[in-house]
Design an enzyme around this catalytic site. Sequence first.
Site, PDB file in Angstrom:
ATOM      1  N   ARG A  88       0.843  -1.207   0.000  1.00 40.47           N
ATOM      2  CA  ARG A  88       0.000   0.000   0.000  1.00 40.47           C
ATOM      3  C   ARG A  88       0.877   1.256   0.000  1.00 40.47           C
ATOM      4  O   ARG A  88       0.535   2.271  -0.595  1.00 40.47           O
ATOM      5  CB  ARG A  88      -0.904   0.023   1.235  1.00 40.47           C
ATOM      6  CG  ARG A  88      -1.917  -1.127   1.299  1.00 40.47           C
ATOM      7  CD  ARG A  88      -2.685  -1.052   2.608  1.00 40.47           C
ATOM      8  NE  ARG A  88      -3.669  -2.110   2.774  1.00 40.47           N
ATOM      9  CZ  ARG A  88      -3.419  -3.297   3.316  1.00 40.47           C
ATOM     10  NH1 ARG A  88      -2.194  -3.590   3.725  1.00 40.47           N
ATOM     11  NH2 ARG A  88      -4.375  -4.196   3.448  1.00 40.47           N
ATOM     12  N   ASP A 148     -10.199  -4.552   8.784  1.00 40.13           N
ATOM     13  CA  ASP A 148      -9.249  -5.561   9.253  1.00 40.13           C
ATOM     14  C   ASP A 148      -9.882  -6.431  10.348  1.00 40.13           C
ATOM     15  O   ASP A 148      -9.626  -7.636  10.414  1.00 40.13           O
ATOM     16  CB  ASP A 148      -7.968  -4.876   9.761  1.00 40.13           C
ATOM     17  CG  ASP A 148      -7.329  -4.032   8.663  1.00 40.13           C
ATOM     18  OD1 ASP A 148      -7.507  -4.370   7.478  1.00 40.13           O
ATOM     19  OD2 ASP A 148      -6.672  -3.022   8.989  1.00 40.13           O
ATOM     20  N   ARG A 151     -12.100  -8.937   8.750  1.00 43.57           N
ATOM     21  CA  ARG A 151     -11.282 -10.042   8.195  1.00 43.57           C
ATOM     22  C   ARG A 151     -10.765 -10.958   9.309  1.00 43.57           C
ATOM     23  O   ARG A 151     -10.670 -12.168   9.124  1.00 43.57           O
ATOM     24  CB  ARG A 151     -10.116  -9.452   7.392  1.00 43.57           C
ATOM     25  CG  ARG A 151     -10.591  -8.838   6.101  1.00 43.57           C
ATOM     26  CD  ARG A 151      -9.439  -8.278   5.292  1.00 43.57           C
ATOM     27  NE  ARG A 151      -9.924  -7.777   4.020  1.00 43.57           N
ATOM     28  CZ  ARG A 151      -9.353  -6.789   3.338  1.00 43.57           C
ATOM     29  NH1 ARG A 151      -8.260  -6.212   3.799  1.00 43.57           N
ATOM     30  NH2 ARG A 151      -9.852  -6.398   2.187  1.00 43.57           N
ATOM     31  N   HIS A 175      -2.727   0.053   9.160  1.00 45.78           N
ATOM     32  CA  HIS A 175      -3.411  -0.672   8.081  1.00 45.78           C
ATOM     33  C   HIS A 175      -2.354  -1.003   7.015  1.00 45.78           C
ATOM     34  O   HIS A 175      -2.305  -0.423   5.942  1.00 45.78           O
ATOM     35  CB  HIS A 175      -4.534   0.186   7.497  1.00 45.78           C
ATOM     36  CG  HIS A 175      -5.306  -0.503   6.416  1.00 45.78           C
ATOM     37  ND1 HIS A 175      -6.011  -1.666   6.625  1.00 45.78           N
ATOM     38  CD2 HIS A 175      -5.469  -0.206   5.097  1.00 45.78           C
ATOM     39  CE1 HIS A 175      -6.580  -2.039   5.494  1.00 45.78           C
ATOM     40  NE2 HIS A 175      -6.256  -1.181   4.551  1.00 45.78           N
TER      41      HIS A 175
HETATM   42  N1  LIG Z   1      -8.488   1.824   3.716  1.00 41.31           N
HETATM   43  C1  LIG Z   1      -8.903   0.668   3.238  1.00 41.31           C
HETATM   44  O1  LIG Z   1      -9.224  -0.263   4.002  1.00 41.31           O
HETATM   45  C2  LIG Z   1      -9.025   0.472   1.744  1.00 41.31           C
HETATM   46  C3  LIG Z   1      -9.767  -0.600   1.240  1.00 41.31           C
HETATM   47  C4  LIG Z   1      -9.850  -0.747  -0.142  1.00 41.31           C
HETATM   48  C5  LIG Z   1      -9.246   0.169  -0.987  1.00 41.31           C
HETATM   49  N2  LIG Z   1      -8.545   1.193  -0.457  1.00 41.31           N
HETATM   50  C6  LIG Z   1      -7.921   2.217  -1.289  1.00 41.31           C
HETATM   51  O2  LIG Z   1      -8.974   3.010  -1.846  1.00 41.31           O
HETATM   52  C7  LIG Z   1      -8.532   3.576  -3.070  1.00 41.31           C
HETATM   53  C8  LIG Z   1      -9.567   3.329  -4.173  1.00 41.31           C
HETATM   54  O3  LIG Z   1      -9.618   1.965  -4.486  1.00 41.31           O
HETATM   55  P1  LIG Z   1     -10.598   1.448  -5.655  1.00 41.31           P
HETATM   56  O4  LIG Z   1     -10.451  -0.010  -5.726  1.00 41.31           O
HETATM   57  O5  LIG Z   1     -11.944   2.039  -5.465  1.00 41.31           O
HETATM   58  O6  LIG Z   1      -9.893   2.122  -6.933  1.00 41.31           O
HETATM   59  P2  LIG Z   1     -10.607   2.490  -8.324  1.00 41.31           P
HETATM   60  O7  LIG Z   1      -9.504   2.714  -9.291  1.00 41.31           O
HETATM   61  O8  LIG Z   1     -11.640   1.477  -8.640  1.00 41.31           O
HETATM   62  O9  LIG Z   1     -11.345   3.870  -8.029  1.00 41.31           O
HETATM   63  C9  LIG Z   1     -10.665   5.048  -7.745  1.00 41.31           C
HETATM   64  C10 LIG Z   1     -11.433   6.178  -8.393  1.00 41.31           C
HETATM   65  O10 LIG Z   1     -10.836   7.413  -7.997  1.00 41.31           O
HETATM   66  C11 LIG Z   1     -11.002   8.290  -9.091  1.00 41.31           C
HETATM   67  N3  LIG Z   1     -10.124   9.454  -8.963  1.00 41.31           N
HETATM   68  C12 LIG Z   1      -8.792   9.541  -9.171  1.00 41.31           C
HETATM   69  N4  LIG Z   1      -8.370  10.787  -8.942  1.00 41.31           N
HETATM   70  C13 LIG Z   1      -9.441  11.518  -8.558  1.00 41.31           C
HETATM   71  C14 LIG Z   1      -9.635  12.856  -8.171  1.00 41.31           C
HETATM   72  N5  LIG Z   1      -8.627  13.727  -8.112  1.00 41.31           N
HETATM   73  N6  LIG Z   1     -10.877  13.257  -7.852  1.00 41.31           N
HETATM   74  C15 LIG Z   1     -11.913  12.393  -7.895  1.00 41.31           C
HETATM   75  N7  LIG Z   1     -11.785  11.109  -8.270  1.00 41.31           N
HETATM   76  C16 LIG Z   1     -10.569  10.664  -8.574  1.00 41.31           C
HETATM   77  C17 LIG Z   1     -10.698   7.438 -10.305  1.00 41.31           C
HETATM   78  O11 LIG Z   1     -11.162   8.014 -11.519  1.00 41.31           O
HETATM   79  C18 LIG Z   1     -11.405   6.150  -9.934  1.00 41.31           C
HETATM   80  O12 LIG Z   1     -12.715   6.084 -10.441  1.00 41.31           O
HETATM   81  C19 LIG Z   1      -7.148   2.975  -3.338  1.00 41.31           C
HETATM   82  O13 LIG Z   1      -6.138   3.854  -2.917  1.00 41.31           O
HETATM   83  C20 LIG Z   1      -7.150   1.721  -2.475  1.00 41.31           C
HETATM   84  O14 LIG Z   1      -5.851   1.319  -2.131  1.00 41.31           O
HETATM   85  C21 LIG Z   1      -8.406   1.356   0.904  1.00 41.31           C
HETATM   86  O1  LIG Z   2      -5.176  -4.204   0.195  1.00 41.81           O
HETATM   87  C1  LIG Z   2      -5.315  -3.094  -0.317  1.00 41.81           C
HETATM   88  O2  LIG Z   2      -4.424  -2.535  -0.977  1.00 41.81           O
HETATM   89  C2  LIG Z   2      -6.640  -2.385  -0.215  1.00 41.81           C
HETATM   90  C3  LIG Z   2      -7.145  -2.270   1.174  1.00 41.81           C
HETATM   91  O3  LIG Z   2      -6.268  -1.569   1.992  1.00 41.81           O
HETATM   92  C4  LIG Z   2      -7.555  -3.578   1.769  1.00 41.81           C
HETATM   93  O4  LIG Z   2      -7.108  -3.900   2.863  1.00 41.81           O
HETATM   94  O5  LIG Z   2      -8.371  -4.272   1.135  1.00 41.81           O
END
Ligand SMILES: NC(=O)c1ccc[n+]([C@@H]2O[C@H](COP(=O)([O-])OP(=O)(O)OC[C@H]3O[C@@H](n4cnc5c(N)ncnc54)[C@H](O)[C@@H]3O)[C@@H](O)[C@H]2O)c1
Ligand SMILES: O=C(O)C[C@H](O)C(=O)O
Length: 308
Positions: A88, A148, A151, A175
Site C-alpha cells: 500500500r 481488518d 477479516r 493498516h
Molecule cells: N483503507 C482501506 O481499508 C481500503 C480498502 C480498499 C481500498 N482502499 C484504497 O482506496 C482507493 C480506491 O480503491 P478502488 O479499488 O476504489 O480504486 P478504483 O480505481 O476502482 O477507483 C478510484 C477512483 O478514484 C477516481 N479518482 C482519481 N483521482 C481523482 C480525483 N482527483 N478526484 C476524484 N476522483 C478521482 C478514479 O477516476 C477512480 O474512479 C485505493 O487507494 C485503495 O488502495 C483502501
Molecule cells: O489491500 C489493499 O491494498 C486495499 C485495502 O487496503 C484492503 O485492505 O483491502
Amino acid sequence: MKVTVVGAGAVGASCAEYIAMKNFAAEVVLVDIKEGFAEGKAMDLMQTASLNGFDTKITGTTGDYSKTAGSKVAVITSGIPRKPGMTREELIGINAGIVKDVTENLVKHSPDVIIIVVSNPMDTMAYLVHKTSGLPKNQIIGMGGALDSARFKYRLAEALECPISDVDGMVIAAHSDTGMLPLMSKATRNGVPVTEFLSDEKRAYVEEETKVGGATLTKLLGTSAWYAPGAAVSVMVQAILCDHKKMIPCSLMLDGEYGESDICLGVPAIIGANGVEKIVEISLTDAEKEKFATAAKAVREVNGDLKF
Ligand SMILES: NC(=O)c1ccc[n+]([C@@H]2O[C@H](COP(=O)([O-])OP(=O)(O)OC[C@H]3O[C@@H](n4cnc5c(N)ncnc54)[C@H](O)[C@@H]3O)[C@@H](O)[C@H]2O)c1
Ligand SMILES: O=C(O)C[C@H](O)C(=O)O
C-alpha cells in the site's frame, strides 16, 4: 443528511450502494474525475432503488464540488489501488496529491464536514488530511480497523469452524501488511477467549492471514478488494449519521494515547454524531505494546515522505 463519496470506483461505488441499501441517508453525492463516470454509477445505482427498496437519492458529478456543499460526511476513496505484489505504501506518490486536492475542495464547500479517509496508504493519507484540512481532529477518521477486524473475525470463524456471528475481535495499529495488530488476547467466541479453543499454530495462522488479508485478495482479484471495504465505510457513516456511539477501531490522530503523538494509527474509538466522540484506551500485553510501537515507527517513516 448528505454524504459525499469522492472516487466512484470500486470502493466508492460499493460504499454508496451499502449506504443506500441501509436507507439511513437522504442523499449520496458521488464525485469522480473521469468524465461522466460518477453520473453513470449514480444512475445505475438509482435504478436499483425500486428493486432494493431504498429512498436515498444518489447523484453523480465530474468534479463539481458545489454539488457536495453541506455534506455531513465525506468519504475519500479517490486514488489508485495496488496491483498484486505491491505494498500500500507504494501508492503514496500518486495518492498524496489526489487526497490533498480532494480534501481542499471538500472543506471549501462543507467547512464542518467529517472526513473518512480510505485511500491508501491510509494511515498516512489520514495524517495528510489532518495537516492540510484545518479540521478539528475529531472530524478526520481513517478507515482500516473496521475492515481488518471483519477479516480477523472471518479467519477466526474459519479456524473455529463456527458461524462468524459467534466471534468477536478487533485489529488495531497500522493498516499495512506488517503493521496490523490483531488482538488475539481479547478475541472471543460467545464471550469465551478464543485462546481456550485454538492451538498456537492456528492462532499464528489466523493472525498472519488477517494481516495479509488485503494482499491475498489483491492477488486473487488483480486489484484490491471493494465489498468489505465498502461495507466497513457504510458502518462508520451510519454510526455518525445515526449517532450510534459505536466502538470501532479507526486510524486517528494520537496525542499521547497508546504512547504516540503526531501520528494517525488504528485505535478503538466511539464513533457518533461528532465523528470521534472518544478514543478508548484498552490494556495491551507487553508484546502487543511492542508491536504497536513498531507499527508506529514504520508509519512515521512513510509520513516522512509527505510534502505539505
Ligand atoms: N483503507 C482501506 O481499508 C481500503 C480498502 C480498499 C481500498 N482502499 C484504497 O482506496 C482507493 C480506491 O480503491 P478502488 O479499488 O476504489 O480504486 P478504483 O480505481 O476502482 O477507483 C478510484 C477512483 O478514484 C477516481 N479518482 C482519481 N483521482 C481523482 C480525483 N482527483 N478526484 C476524484 N476522483 C478521482 C478514479 O477516476 C477512480 O474512479 C485505493 O487507494 C485503495 O488502495 C483502501
Ligand atoms: O489491500 C489493499 O491494498 C486495499 C485495502 O487496503 C484492503 O485492505 O483491502
